[in-house]
Design a protein around this motif. Structure first.
Motif, PDB file in Angstrom:
ATOM      1  N   VAL A 138       2.893   0.143  14.709  1.00 21.28           N
ATOM      2  CA  VAL A 138       2.186  -0.092  13.633  1.00 21.28           C
ATOM      3  C   VAL A 138       2.531   0.616  12.430  1.00 21.28           C
ATOM      4  O   VAL A 138       3.342   1.504  12.326  1.00 21.28           O
ATOM      5  CB  VAL A 138       0.756   0.626  13.912  1.00 21.28           C
ATOM      6  N   LEU A 139       2.563  -0.240  11.242  1.00 17.81           N
ATOM      7  CA  LEU A 139       2.746   0.383  10.142  1.00 17.81           C
ATOM      8  C   LEU A 139       1.561   0.711   9.172  1.00 17.81           C
ATOM      9  O   LEU A 139       0.793  -0.163   8.931  1.00 17.81           O
ATOM     10  CB  LEU A 139       3.740  -0.587   9.196  1.00 17.81           C
ATOM     11  N   MET A 140       1.324   1.768   8.508  1.00 19.91           N
ATOM     12  CA  MET A 140       0.237   2.171   7.797  1.00 19.91           C
ATOM     13  C   MET A 140       0.849   2.552   6.391  1.00 19.91           C
ATOM     14  O   MET A 140       1.451   3.416   6.311  1.00 19.91           O
ATOM     15  CB  MET A 140      -0.475   3.365   8.448  1.00 19.91           C
ATOM     16  N   ARG A 141       0.016   1.836   5.376  1.00 14.82           N
ATOM     17  CA  ARG A 141       0.357   2.242   4.037  1.00 14.82           C
ATOM     18  C   ARG A 141      -0.706   3.123   3.437  1.00 14.82           C
ATOM     19  O   ARG A 141      -1.969   2.526   3.529  1.00 14.82           O
ATOM     20  CB  ARG A 141       0.581   1.129   3.223  1.00 14.82           C
ATOM     21  N   TYR A 142      -0.461   4.174   2.824  1.00 13.53           N
ATOM     22  CA  TYR A 142      -1.441   5.215   2.231  1.00 13.53           C
ATOM     23  C   TYR A 142      -1.002   5.387   0.723  1.00 13.53           C
ATOM     24  O   TYR A 142      -0.037   5.688   0.557  1.00 13.53           O
ATOM     25  CB  TYR A 142      -1.432   6.630   2.963  1.00 13.53           C
ATOM     26  N   GLY A 143      -2.171   5.226  -0.128  1.00 13.70           N
ATOM     27  CA  GLY A 143      -1.830   5.400  -1.468  1.00 13.70           C
ATOM     28  C   GLY A 143      -1.957   6.752  -1.931  1.00 13.70           C
ATOM     29  O   GLY A 143      -2.045   7.855  -1.020  1.00 13.70           O
ATOM     30  N   LEU A 144      -1.759   7.019  -3.175  1.00 12.62           N
ATOM     31  CA  LEU A 144      -1.845   8.539  -3.778  1.00 12.62           C
ATOM     32  C   LEU A 144      -3.334   8.772  -3.027  1.00 12.62           C
ATOM     33  O   LEU A 144      -4.289   8.124  -3.281  1.00 12.62           O
ATOM     34  CB  LEU A 144      -2.005   8.494  -5.064  1.00 12.62           C
ATOM     35  N   ASP A 145      -3.260  10.009  -2.742  1.00 13.22           N
ATOM     36  CA  ASP A 145      -4.697  10.724  -2.259  1.00 13.22           C
ATOM     37  C   ASP A 145      -4.733  12.294  -2.489  1.00 13.22           C
ATOM     38  O   ASP A 145      -4.096  13.022  -1.848  1.00 13.22           O
ATOM     39  CB  ASP A 145      -4.814  10.526  -0.633  1.00 13.22           C
ATOM     40  N   GLY A 146      -5.444  12.337  -3.774  1.00  6.41           N
ATOM     41  CA  GLY A 146      -5.495  13.983  -4.006  1.00  6.41           C
ATOM     42  C   GLY A 146      -4.164  14.238  -4.424  1.00  6.41           C
ATOM     43  O   GLY A 146      -3.394  13.625  -5.253  1.00  6.41           O
ATOM     44  N   HIS A 147      -3.748  15.482  -3.795  1.00  5.40           N
ATOM     45  CA  HIS A 147      -2.458  15.987  -4.211  1.00  5.40           C
ATOM     46  C   HIS A 147      -1.300  15.529  -3.227  1.00  5.40           C
ATOM     47  O   HIS A 147      -0.149  15.663  -3.349  1.00  5.40           O
ATOM     48  CB  HIS A 147      -2.387  17.540  -3.880  1.00  5.40           C
ATOM     49  N   ARG A 148      -2.069  14.396  -2.278  1.00  4.27           N
ATOM     50  CA  ARG A 148      -0.918  13.902  -1.418  1.00  4.27           C
ATOM     51  C   ARG A 148      -0.173  12.713  -1.949  1.00  4.27           C
ATOM     52  O   ARG A 148      -0.799  11.687  -2.330  1.00  4.27           O
ATOM     53  CB  ARG A 148      -1.303  13.426  -0.037  1.00  4.27           C
ATOM     54  N   ARG A 149       1.045  12.541  -1.823  1.00  6.91           N
ATOM     55  CA  ARG A 149       1.609  11.420  -2.425  1.00  6.91           C
ATOM     56  C   ARG A 149       1.608  10.317  -1.473  1.00  6.91           C
ATOM     57  O   ARG A 149       1.102  10.351  -0.297  1.00  6.91           O
ATOM     58  CB  ARG A 149       3.439  11.708  -2.706  1.00  6.91           C
ATOM     59  N   ALA A 150       2.031   8.824  -1.847  1.00 11.31           N
ATOM     60  CA  ALA A 150       1.995   7.764  -1.176  1.00 11.31           C
ATOM     61  C   ALA A 150       2.830   7.947   0.109  1.00 11.31           C
ATOM     62  O   ALA A 150       3.933   8.398   0.000  1.00 11.31           O
ATOM     63  CB  ALA A 150       2.270   6.427  -2.198  1.00 11.31           C
ATOM     64  N   ARG A 151       2.171   7.414   1.107  1.00  9.59           N
ATOM     65  CA  ARG A 151       3.051   7.353   2.333  1.00  9.59           C
ATOM     66  C   ARG A 151       3.149   6.064   2.972  1.00  9.59           C
ATOM     67  O   ARG A 151       2.473   5.353   2.764  1.00  9.59           O
ATOM     68  CB  ARG A 151       2.494   8.318   3.338  1.00  9.59           C
ATOM     69  N   ARG A 152       4.209   6.059   4.006  1.00  5.31           N
ATOM     70  CA  ARG A 152       4.282   4.997   4.603  1.00  5.31           C
ATOM     71  C   ARG A 152       4.871   5.622   6.141  1.00  5.31           C
ATOM     72  O   ARG A 152       5.877   5.827   6.317  1.00  5.31           O
ATOM     73  CB  ARG A 152       5.497   4.027   4.215  1.00  5.31           C
ATOM     74  N   THR A 153       3.646   5.242   6.826  1.00  6.69           N
ATOM     75  CA  THR A 153       3.933   5.977   8.290  1.00  6.69           C
ATOM     76  C   THR A 153       3.983   5.014   9.333  1.00  6.69           C
ATOM     77  O   THR A 153       3.284   3.845   9.438  1.00  6.69           O
ATOM     78  CB  THR A 153       2.512   6.719   8.758  1.00  6.69           C
TER      79      THR A 153
END
Ligand code: SF4
Length: 388
Positions: A110-125
């Motif tokens: 599984v590939l999960m894309r997370y956008g900017l979230d508060g202080h957390r940068r965008a992630r690709r997990t």
């Protein structure tokens, strides 16, 4: 959403199948290149082509001589995976791929894309599998209900991340070419979690070899702090992991705060009861000075009462840790329901008041059966239906 049944063609006989070069560790790769009469720097170039550039064929490795490329081609293949089904969630945040292995076994990634979230940068997990099936039989898990098939090789583990990185690179190239983003604004794979099918610590050596490859500075270069190994609680292996040189994250699937409830859903608890597991966890934190993530899947009226929350808080008291609460993703034939938001909120509040850091895991990919083992179960059902 479309779902195609995996190709029913029989796997080629073992003797005609070339080994995957992704199964070699760095020393073995150097040795194989030296056997072909090549200097050591050629093996470094080959390593970089495989893991930094993500070459899919030897022909693409133009830093290597033509002769070396054809000699490699005679001896090895590259990717041991063939994609059988690819799905994307309606919101575009999650991809799920069902891969077919050379012997016809099926695994999920599984590939999960997370956008900017508060202080957390965008992630690709990427969430990867380490075994085809699983022997541990947790009752809330689709994989556990399907049984164990076999261990994945190091190359089969690494190739899942390489595949998803190609997906992300293609997306990033489009964004950059269209002027929607600059090169330094689009992340590649930022995190890998070993939480797909199987128990990573029951495939210890191959898991560790794959970590060495992902973490290698001349290859995939994913920092160890961005790699999370999940375990159902194999006590000897947790102790072994504490002595490894990597600054990995460890996630322990706890899912219940007492032996009676835990043994009901996780048969492994009979072998390693909670007291033994917690002893190993406390030793792990003391040795590594790193916090442990405890995974706790919330099952309606099974392990989500205020009493369970209070027991969990007492169990983790004073331990450097973080609890991830995961409202269950009900499986088609599974016995569990997702608790109401109200019940989850009460559970959280009790932990928070006791000083136990916790979050509710962001749901992703519900519409594509993103829960571990669900897609494989569905593809197998479809294949059986198709076969009449
Ligand atoms: S939750 Fe993990 S360890 Fe338990 S059966 Fe599923 S894959 Fe195996």
């Amino acid at each position: 959403m479309t779902l195609t049944s995996p190709n029913p063609d029989p796997a080629p006989p073992e003797e005609t199948r070339l080994p995957s070069i992704l199964d070699l560790n760095e020393d073995d790769l150097t040795y194989q290149v030296s056997r072909l009469g090549q200097p050591a720097f050629r093996s470094r170039q080959l390593w970089r082509s495989l893991y930094h550039d993500g070459a899919r064929s030897f022909a693409e490795m133009t830093t290597l001589s033509k002769q070396l490329r054809s000699e490699l081609e005679e001896r090895f293949t590259i990717s041991p995976l063939e994609s059988a089904v690819e799905l994307r969630s309606a919101d575009g945040s999650t991809d799920k791929v069902l891969f077919k292995l050379h012997d016809g076994e099926l695994i999920e990634t599984v590939l999960m894309r997370y956008g900017l979230d508060g202080h957390r940068r965008a992630r690709r997990t990427v969430c990867i599998s380490t075994q085809a099936g699983c022997a541990l039989g947790c009752t809330f898990c689709a994989t556990g209900q399907q049984g164990f098939r076999r261990q994945l090789s190091p190359g089969e583990i690494v190739a899942q991340v390489l595949h998803m990185r190609r997906v992300i690179r293609a997306e990033n190239s489009e964004l950059i070419a269209g002027g929607a983003a600059k090169r330094d604004e689009v992340p590649e794979i930022t995190n890998v979690v070993f939480m797909g099918m199987g128990e990573p610590l029951a495939n210890y050596d191959n898991t560790m070899q794959s970590i060495a490859v992902m973490n290698h500075g001349q290859g995939m270069n994913i920092g160890a702090r961005h790699l999370t190994v999940s375990t159902v609680g194999l006590v000897p292996e947790i102790r072994k992991l504490a002595r490894e040189p990597y600054q990995l994250n460890l996630a322990v699937s706890l899912h219940a705060p007492d032996d009676e409830s835990r043994s009901r859903t996780m048969p492994i608890n009979k072998r390693y009861p909670i007291a033994r597991l917690m002893h190993a966890c406390r030793d792990y934190v003391e040795t590594t000075n790193r916090r442990i993530f405890f995974e706790y899947v919330l099952l309606d009226h099974e392990n989500d009462t205020p009493e369970h929350a209070r027991k969990l808080a007492a169990l983790l008291d004073g331990l450097l840790c973080h609890v991830n609460l995961i409202p269950v993703n009900p499986t088609e034939n599974g016995p569990y329901e997702r608790p109401s938001d109200r019940r989850s909120a009460v559970f959280r509040e009790i932990l928070r008041n006791a000083g136990i850091a916790n979050t509710v895991r962001q749901e992703k990919g519900i519409d594509i059966n993103a829960g571990c083992g669900q897609l494989r179960a569905r593809a197998l059902d479809d294949a059986v239906d198709a076969a009449g």
